[in-house]
Scaffold this motif. Sequence first.
Motif, PDB file in Angstrom:
ATOM      1  N   ALA A 276      -1.208   4.534  -5.169  1.00 40.15           N
ATOM      2  CA  ALA A 276       0.148   5.077  -5.306  1.00 40.15           C
ATOM      3  C   ALA A 276       1.095   4.433  -4.309  1.00 40.15           C
ATOM      4  O   ALA A 276       2.253   4.140  -4.625  1.00 40.15           O
ATOM      5  CB  ALA A 276       0.125   6.598  -5.106  1.00 40.15           C
ATOM      6  N   ALA A 277       0.601   4.183  -3.086  1.00 39.43           N
ATOM      7  CA  ALA A 277       1.427   3.535  -2.067  1.00 39.43           C
ATOM      8  C   ALA A 277       1.755   2.099  -2.455  1.00 39.43           C
ATOM      9  O   ALA A 277       2.836   1.594  -2.139  1.00 39.43           O
ATOM     10  CB  ALA A 277       0.711   3.564  -0.711  1.00 39.43           C
ATOM     11  N   LEU A 278       0.824   1.433  -3.148  1.00 37.77           N
ATOM     12  CA  LEU A 278       1.072   0.062  -3.598  1.00 37.77           C
ATOM     13  C   LEU A 278       2.220   0.022  -4.607  1.00 37.77           C
ATOM     14  O   LEU A 278       3.052  -0.884  -4.582  1.00 37.77           O
ATOM     15  CB  LEU A 278      -0.205  -0.526  -4.214  1.00 37.77           C
ATOM     16  CG  LEU A 278      -0.253  -2.049  -4.353  1.00 37.77           C
ATOM     17  CD1 LEU A 278      -0.173  -2.723  -2.998  1.00 37.77           C
ATOM     18  CD2 LEU A 278      -1.518  -2.476  -5.076  1.00 37.77           C
ATOM     19  N   VAL A 279       2.265   1.022  -5.487  1.00 38.53           N
ATOM     20  CA  VAL A 279       3.388   1.131  -6.433  1.00 38.53           C
ATOM     21  C   VAL A 279       4.694   1.313  -5.664  1.00 38.53           C
ATOM     22  O   VAL A 279       5.711   0.672  -5.965  1.00 38.53           O
ATOM     23  CB  VAL A 279       3.162   2.321  -7.396  1.00 38.53           C
ATOM     24  CG1 VAL A 279       4.413   2.573  -8.245  1.00 38.53           C
ATOM     25  CG2 VAL A 279       1.968   2.060  -8.293  1.00 38.53           C
ATOM     26  N   ASN A 280       4.656   2.154  -4.644  1.00 37.96           N
ATOM     27  CA  ASN A 280       5.858   2.486  -3.884  1.00 37.96           C
ATOM     28  C   ASN A 280       6.352   1.324  -3.036  1.00 37.96           C
ATOM     29  O   ASN A 280       7.554   1.184  -2.801  1.00 37.96           O
ATOM     30  CB  ASN A 280       5.571   3.703  -2.988  1.00 37.96           C
ATOM     31  CG  ASN A 280       6.831   4.325  -2.450  1.00 37.96           C
ATOM     32  OD1 ASN A 280       7.858   4.351  -3.112  1.00 37.96           O
ATOM     33  ND2 ASN A 280       6.750   4.840  -1.240  1.00 37.96           N
ATOM     34  N   THR A 281       5.426   0.475  -2.559  1.00 36.47           N
ATOM     35  CA  THR A 281       5.818  -0.599  -1.636  1.00 36.47           C
ATOM     36  C   THR A 281       5.980  -1.958  -2.306  1.00 36.47           C
ATOM     37  O   THR A 281       6.564  -2.867  -1.706  1.00 36.47           O
ATOM     38  CB  THR A 281       4.779  -0.745  -0.504  1.00 36.47           C
ATOM     39  OG1 THR A 281       3.473  -0.912  -1.075  1.00 36.47           O
ATOM     40  CG2 THR A 281       4.781   0.482   0.387  1.00 36.47           C
ATOM     41  N   VAL A 282       5.450  -2.124  -3.521  1.00 35.89           N
ATOM     42  CA  VAL A 282       5.527  -3.425  -4.197  1.00 35.89           C
ATOM     43  C   VAL A 282       6.322  -3.344  -5.501  1.00 35.89           C
ATOM     44  O   VAL A 282       7.255  -4.117  -5.723  1.00 35.89           O
ATOM     45  CB  VAL A 282       4.121  -3.996  -4.483  1.00 35.89           C
ATOM     46  CG1 VAL A 282       4.231  -5.307  -5.246  1.00 35.89           C
ATOM     47  CG2 VAL A 282       3.359  -4.214  -3.175  1.00 35.89           C
ATOM     48  N   VAL A 283       5.962  -2.393  -6.357  1.00 33.62           N
ATOM     49  CA  VAL A 283       6.545  -2.348  -7.700  1.00 33.62           C
ATOM     50  C   VAL A 283       7.993  -1.890  -7.688  1.00 33.62           C
ATOM     51  O   VAL A 283       8.882  -2.577  -8.216  1.00 33.62           O
ATOM     52  CB  VAL A 283       5.709  -1.433  -8.625  1.00 33.62           C
ATOM     53  CG1 VAL A 283       6.341  -1.364 -10.016  1.00 33.62           C
ATOM     54  CG2 VAL A 283       4.276  -1.943  -8.720  1.00 33.62           C
ATOM     55  N   THR A 284       8.264  -0.716  -7.078  1.00 32.28           N
ATOM     56  CA  THR A 284       9.638  -0.191  -7.136  1.00 32.28           C
ATOM     57  C   THR A 284      10.659  -1.056  -6.385  1.00 32.28           C
ATOM     58  O   THR A 284      11.770  -1.239  -6.883  1.00 32.28           O
ATOM     59  CB  THR A 284       9.707   1.262  -6.621  1.00 32.28           C
ATOM     60  OG1 THR A 284       9.092   1.353  -5.333  1.00 32.28           O
ATOM     61  CG2 THR A 284       8.984   2.198  -7.557  1.00 32.28           C
ATOM     62  N   PRO A 285      10.332  -1.631  -5.206  1.00 32.05           N
ATOM     63  CA  PRO A 285      11.309  -2.530  -4.580  1.00 32.05           C
ATOM     64  C   PRO A 285      11.616  -3.761  -5.428  1.00 32.05           C
ATOM     65  O   PRO A 285      12.710  -4.329  -5.329  1.00 32.05           O
ATOM     66  CB  PRO A 285      10.634  -2.925  -3.256  1.00 32.05           C
ATOM     67  CG  PRO A 285       9.696  -1.826  -2.955  1.00 32.05           C
ATOM     68  CD  PRO A 285       9.187  -1.394  -4.297  1.00 32.05           C
ATOM     69  N   LEU A 286      10.644  -4.174  -6.254  1.00 31.44           N
ATOM     70  CA  LEU A 286      10.865  -5.312  -7.142  1.00 31.44           C
ATOM     71  C   LEU A 286      11.758  -4.925  -8.318  1.00 31.44           C
ATOM     72  O   LEU A 286      12.583  -5.725  -8.781  1.00 31.44           O
ATOM     73  CB  LEU A 286       9.515  -5.826  -7.652  1.00 31.44           C
ATOM     74  CG  LEU A 286       9.509  -7.113  -8.485  1.00 31.44           C
ATOM     75  CD1 LEU A 286      10.089  -8.278  -7.687  1.00 31.44           C
ATOM     76  CD2 LEU A 286       8.091  -7.437  -8.941  1.00 31.44           C
ATOM     77  N   LEU A 287      11.625  -3.687  -8.793  1.00 27.90           N
ATOM     78  CA  LEU A 287      12.418  -3.222  -9.929  1.00 27.90           C
ATOM     79  C   LEU A 287      13.837  -2.813  -9.545  1.00 27.90           C
ATOM     80  O   LEU A 287      14.762  -2.946 -10.350  1.00 27.90           O
ATOM     81  CB  LEU A 287      11.726  -2.030 -10.600  1.00 27.90           C
ATOM     82  CG  LEU A 287      10.425  -2.305 -11.357  1.00 27.90           C
ATOM     83  CD1 LEU A 287       9.862  -0.990 -11.897  1.00 27.90           C
ATOM     84  CD2 LEU A 287      10.662  -3.274 -12.499  1.00 27.90           C
ATOM     85  N   ASN A 288      14.002  -2.311  -8.331  1.00 29.59           N
ATOM     86  CA  ASN A 288      15.299  -1.758  -7.933  1.00 29.59           C
ATOM     87  C   ASN A 288      16.474  -2.715  -8.108  1.00 29.59           C
ATOM     88  O   ASN A 288      17.501  -2.329  -8.668  1.00 29.59           O
ATOM     89  CB  ASN A 288      15.233  -1.258  -6.477  1.00 29.59           C
ATOM     90  CG  ASN A 288      14.516   0.067  -6.368  1.00 29.59           C
ATOM     91  OD1 ASN A 288      14.376   0.799  -7.349  1.00 29.59           O
ATOM     92  ND2 ASN A 288      14.046   0.387  -5.185  1.00 29.59           N
TER      93      ASN A 288
END
Length: 314
Positions: A276-288
């Motif tokens: 879950a932390a990987l989603v928060n630190t990698v995926v969402t900053p890339l999508l934002n």
Amino acid sequence: MPMEMRNWTTVQEFTLEGFPAIQHLGKVLFFVHLLAYLASIAGNVVIVTVTCADSRLHTPMYFFLSIFSFLECCFISAVIPKLLLIFLLGKQTISFLACFIQAFVFVFVGATGFLLIAVMSLDRYVAICKPLHYPTIMNLKTCFLLVTACLALAFPLITGLVVTVSQLSFCGPDIIPHFFCDLGPLIHLSCSDTRSIEMLAFVLTSFILLTSLIITTIAYSNIVVTVLRLPSAKEKQKAFSTCSSHLIVLSLMYGSCVFIYVKPKQTNRLESNREAALVNTVVTPLLNPVIYTLRNKQVHQALRETMCRMKITR
């Protein structure tokens, strides 16, 4: 011997476990995460640069977005570089001081970001639901005050929490079952009685996350009601398209963070917390950057004009 002295004499450094099950794919994972990191940084830097360079984007919405993009750069830079070293070189150790500095930056910037999301939601609420009063309510002074309030609220709460955790006794083991120094795994490693600290962490993180979530939900609920009253179907479709894009990112951010932090016992589900932390630190900053501004025609035009001016000056 005082507890504070035992901290520094028994545990001098921690070992970040990372992702042991896939560590044999270290070089592949290094390049994947490096590309994601560089793309996130580039996208957010573009937003900040274009917003500052183009006077047409000197509005409250883009002011908040540029601050949010800056926070995103700080957020991922607190975690990803160390993860890249783990994947590439297997350097999993981190000093006691560096570990708590990383934990502070990660949690403080994250908390400030969530408070800022609530402010951004209020800005959109005023713009869509109170358009005639928007220039008066969301003036430059108000924008600065709201950002300052986010920082002023997050800083003492997170500083107090991180300092309190750092004063616990750490006498081994020193292996953190995570890819960065998060407060939950650190509390779990302590050989002190951590029940009161766990409850404090639960209360503070719940307060920040749920306060931000409630404000955002109320703001967007009012926006949806207002949009439904628009006479034009084209206007409704445009507004819902924008809102749905924002809500996708918000769902990822709130979902992953509520899953990780809003539970009293930090010893539970440490393994799943990592994903879950990987989603928060990698995926969402890339999508934002894509979701919030790079899809915006006004930003596209400002970016093209900025690049043209740069070519002319050369």
